[in-house]
Scaffold this active site. Structure first.
Site, short mmCIF file in Angstrom:
data_model
loop_
_atom_site.label_atom_id
_atom_site.label_comp_id
_atom_site.label_asym_id
_atom_site.label_seq_id
_atom_site.Cartn_x
_atom_site.Cartn_y
_atom_site.Cartn_z
N ARG A 25 -21.62 37.48 -4.26
CA ARG A 25 -23.31 37.78 -3.26
C ARG A 25 -22.07 39.43 -3.80
NH1 ARG A 25 -26.41 36.28 1.01
NH2 ARG A 25 -27.33 37.94 0.49
N CYS A 61 -25.52 43.98 5.94
CA CYS A 61 -25.22 42.19 5.12
C CYS A 61 -26.36 41.97 4.38
CB CYS A 61 -25.28 41.41 6.02
SG CYS A 61 -26.16 41.53 7.73
#
Length: 282
Positions: free
Chosen positions: A181, A240
């Protein structure tokens, strides 16, 4: 009553011995990732540590923005704590159903708003269950309490501050998402977000500092950060997907003795959804 020896964690033995103490509140901080298809509140109702109240990060949040579980206003937080029966002077022990996933976010939030004594249950609910300890079902109701908020605004980074850090290097930006990611190789679990990372940020996937639902030893945590190119002597902003696993990195850093870490609450849900903010890939 023997106090817990750790500034961050309590053991299941310690919690079992102290359950029922009048100044102790157990807090279920369970949170599941969007792709897990699990309902944290339903699982709390089905079985939780006796006396535990449920801290729902999606409910105790800022509902004026189109971002998930962002920090609420101080007034809204105080109201939520009153309803849960939590005062800032009480001893709080947070756990979650994954071992160590949602609890650090709740631990961070409680401290951010002024709670004086907050710890996390080592191993969380999985360890408690594995040891055959008691559970109860339903919803716990506690007498209302007054929570005197002292909000530490400096510990939260808005997007503008993260952009400035990205451009100037004044602080290191450390991303807790999985490497694919971070590199932009896999799509984000939340629809409509670009793939990639904040330019100049470093990647320490949160699973690198957690082992079987427990925080790794400080030396192993230090190694994970230094191997990723993080200089622990310089300022750090953690980020995050939506501000949850960033709190795991923040907790991990604190276990090594690092203080003053700042968390980017909007994280990639905000950054990746804003076309005006730059991204990097690879």
């Amino acid at each position: 009553m023997t106090p817990s020896p750790s500034p961050f964690f309590v053991s299941t033995d310690w919690l079992a011995a102290n359950l029922g103490a009048p100044d102790l509140v157990v807090v279920d901080g369970t949170f599941f990732m969007p792709d897990e298809n699990r309902n944290a509140e339903a699982e709390y109702r089905a079985g939780h540590i006796p006396g535990a109240v449920f801290f729902d990060i999606d409910a105790i949040a800022d509902h004026t923005v189109d971002l998930p579980h962002m920090l609420p206003s101080p007034e809204a937080f105080a109201s939520a704590m009153r309803a849960l029966g939590i005062a800032e002077t009480m001893r709080l022990v947070v756990y979650d159903a994954s071992g160590l996933l949602g609890a650090p976010r709740v631990w961070w939030t409680l401290r951010l708003f002024g709670a004086k004594d907050v710890k996390i249950l080592t191993g969380g609910l999985p360890k408690w269950k594995a040891e055959g300890r008691a559970l109860e079902s339903g919803v716990v109701g506690r007498p209302p309490q007054s929570f005197s908020v002292q909000f530490d605004a400096a510990a939260v980074a808005p997007a503008a501050a993260v952009l400035a850090a990205s451009q100037t290097g004044a602080a290191q930006i450390v991303d807790a998402r999985a490497a694919p990611r971070f590199r932009g190789e896999t799509p984000e679990p939340r629809p409509g977000l670009r793939s990639g990372h904040i330019p100049g940020s470093l990647n320490v996937p949160w699973r690198e500092v957690v082992d079987k639902g427990e925080m790794k030893a400080p030396a192993d945590v230090t190694a994970a950060f230094t191997q990723a190119g993080v200089d622990l002597a310089h300022p750090i902003i953690t980020t995050c997907g939506s501000g949850v696993t960033a709190a795991i990195l923040l907790l991990a850093l604190e276990t090594t003795g690092k203080n003053g870490i700042v968390l980017y609450d909007g994280s990639w849900t905000e950054w990746g959804g804003c076309a005006d903010l730059p991204i990097a890939q690879g």
